[in-house]
Design a protein around this motif. Structure first.
Motif, short mmCIF file in Angstrom:
data_model
loop_
_atom_site.label_atom_id
_atom_site.label_comp_id
_atom_site.label_asym_id
_atom_site.label_seq_id
_atom_site.Cartn_x
_atom_site.Cartn_y
_atom_site.Cartn_z
N GLU A 71 66.75 167.11 -47.41
CA GLU A 71 65.31 167.20 -47.52
C GLU A 71 64.69 167.65 -46.19
N PRO A 72 63.54 168.36 -46.24
CA PRO A 72 62.94 168.88 -45.00
C PRO A 72 62.51 167.80 -44.02
N THR A 73 62.31 166.57 -44.50
CA THR A 73 61.89 165.49 -43.60
C THR A 73 63.00 165.07 -42.64
N LEU A 74 64.22 165.54 -42.86
CA LEU A 74 65.28 165.25 -41.90
C LEU A 74 65.25 166.22 -40.72
N PHE A 75 64.35 167.19 -40.77
CA PHE A 75 64.16 168.11 -39.65
C PHE A 75 62.86 167.76 -38.93
N SER A 76 62.83 167.99 -37.65
CA SER A 76 61.64 167.70 -36.85
C SER A 76 60.47 168.59 -37.25
N THR A 77 59.28 168.02 -37.24
CA THR A 77 58.07 168.81 -37.54
C THR A 77 57.84 169.88 -36.48
N THR A 78 58.36 169.67 -35.29
CA THR A 78 58.14 170.64 -34.21
C THR A 78 58.85 171.96 -34.46
N ILE A 79 59.85 171.97 -35.35
CA ILE A 79 60.57 173.21 -35.65
C ILE A 79 60.32 173.67 -37.08
N GLY A 80 59.37 173.03 -37.77
CA GLY A 80 59.02 173.48 -39.11
C GLY A 80 59.47 172.58 -40.23
N GLY A 81 59.97 171.40 -39.90
CA GLY A 81 60.38 170.45 -40.92
C GLY A 81 59.27 169.49 -41.27
N GLY A 82 59.62 168.34 -41.82
CA GLY A 82 58.63 167.34 -42.20
C GLY A 82 58.15 167.53 -43.63
#
Length: 489
Positions: free
Chosen positions: A201-212
């Protein structure tokens, strides 16, 4: 006159039959475009399940009409999906229409979302109608399922460059500009992806690189597919670990039962920034000796689902607030790290280590279990999987590599996600991702045995035809890879 007409009809029928048994050609794609019977779409994201996504695509194709186009140089003899580079396209006849699916896996899972979350501009294979690619004399042949067979075209033009990230993990302005211009100059193929697939899921990526949270950009849904990952090592390191652990095996034999084992903690200490192995710049913490071999880590970039899966599984990040397996590139010293945009790069680089001179032979990385070294070409087959805490991903099922994950005895197993952007045009482009998911998640009873290697069906996906614990997983985390898996059936 009647006989001439009969001959003409017979030749026409033969021509149609011949076309139906051959892969779609660039000329036929261009003809379909001119006739208004061409469908095209572009997806991006995870490189780990590339072969599985291809097989999901094929399930909607007329038999014998498949072709694969890749920007990979024709000098490479790879023909298997997943080893054809990071920029490919698939073509076939679907119903009465010629269809092309462009597939970019450069940078990995997060790039199913970043074109919308932070404006990333990806590259793709250029429009394949009348493309000046080289058709290989021998295409892709799948001995386990001939429906997947396809002609293979190599050296196809590519619109744009491989993703380049700055120090913060986002696309550089220069790279974005180059790719935007390249896409605009190739207008006959899609200009934007419609979504794609992610290992997690995208929430496992940092919001700073486009996740969340990406809900404002499109729909994230469970793909209802689980994917086993394995820790892959170069063959010299594999044999050294066996030697240290008192296991005797030699030659070309690599039995799962005799595979060496490392604990989850040991693996984390190898891969983690600041871990014991990096601090020592030596394999000594693992092997109990220093035999002069560098520690070579073949990692994936921050945008990779394999990397995010590794962060979550080995260190509980971001689930438990643990550390990251930070992919810092270092090419000097005895602890070296290479960042890889795709799984194919990991396989190639570990294989290079397997064939290297003493001192550069011990490499390690993470791959999805769809990757099978026994069917790879020589440039990509020099890796083998080890056990994690005594459990091997191929136990009892070397061909399909799913029994251990499906039964719950092998722990490194993640549940995939699909994404469809709000901006995806109606019709083929809006539905193709869901079509592939449905083709893979709910096979007929006869097709259960041909589910792609390393994949399991989620037990909550509605399938009633495949056996639980064999093809269908007994456990699920309901699409939340931060949660522990629970017994479902």
């Amino acid at each position: 006159m009647m006989n001439i007409k009969k001959i003409a009809f017979a030749l026409a029928a033969l021509s149609v039959s011949t076309l139906a048994a051959a892969g779609v050609t660039p000329a036929q794609i261009e003809t379909a475009r001119g006739a208004g019977t061409l469908d095209q779409a572009w997806i991006a994201g995870a490189s780990a399940p590339t072969k599985s996504i291809y097989e999901g695509w094929v399930k909607g194709c007329q038999a014998g009409t498949g072709s694969i186009f890749t920007a990979q140089a024709s000098s490479s003899n790879a023909v298997t999906p997943g080893s054809l580079g990071n920029f490919v396209a698939y073509a076939c006849v679907r119903g009465t229409r010629t269809s092309v699916l462009y597939h970019t896996v450069d940078g990995g899972s997060l790039n199913a979302f970043t074109p919308f979350t932070n404006g990333t501009k990806l590259a793709r294979v250029s429009y394949v109608g009348n493309a000046s690619c080289t058709k290989l004399a021998t295409g892709y042949t799948d001995a386990t399922n001939t429906a997947n067979n396809a002609d293979v075209y190599k050296g196809c033009a590519q619109s744009g460059a491989a993703i380049a990230l700055d120090a913060t993990g986002v696309q550089t302005a220069a790279n974005k500009s180059v790719n935007a211009a390249a896409l605009a100059s190739n207008p006959l193929a899609p200009q934007q992806i419609v979504g794609g697939f992610s290992d997690v899921e995208p929430t496992l990526f940092s919001t700073t690189i486009g996740g969340g949270n990406v809900s404002s950009f499109g729909l994230v849904s469970n793909a209802f597919l689980g994917q086993a990952f394995g820790v892959a090592v170069s063959t010299p390191l594999y044999r050294k670990l066996q030697e240290i652990q008192g296991i005797s095996e030699s030659g070309s034999s690599y039995s799962p039962a005799l595979a060496p084992s490392l604990t989850k903690g040991q693996i984390a200490s190898i891969l983690q920034e600041g871990g014991a192995v990096q601090t020592a710049e030596s394999w000594f913490p693992i092997l109990g000796e220093d035999d002069g071999e560098k520690v070579i880590i073949q990692r994936r970039v921050d945008t990779s689902g394999s990397q995010a899966s590794s962060n979550a599984f080995f260190l509980g990040n971001p689930c438990l607030g643990g550390n990251l397996l930070l992919p810092t590139t270092t090419t000097t010293g005895n602890y070296q790290v290479t960042l890889n945009s795709g799984s194919g790069n990991v396989k190639t680089n570990i294989t290079t280590a397997s064939n290297a001179a003493a001192g550069s032979r011990y490499a390690i990385g993470v791959l999805s279990m769809e990757n099978d070294p026994t069917v790879e070409n020589a440039a990509n087959n020099g890796y083998r999987y080890i056990k994690i805490d005594g459990s091997h991903p191929e136990t009892g099922d070397v061909v399909n590599a799913r029994l251990a994950a499906a039964s719950g005895t092998y722990p490194f197993h993640m549940e995939m996600k699909a994404f469809v952007a709000n901006t995806a045009p109606a019709g083929f482009q809006r539905t193709i991702v869901t079509t592939i998911v449905n083709a893979l998640k709910n096979p007929t009873a006869a097709a259960c045995a041909t589910l792609p290697r390393g994949l399991t069906l989620n037990p909550d996906g509605g399938n009633t035809t495949c056996e639980a614990g064999v093809v269908k997983a007994k456990f699920t985390n309901f699409g939340n890879n931060c949660s522990p898996a629970v017994l479902y059936e």
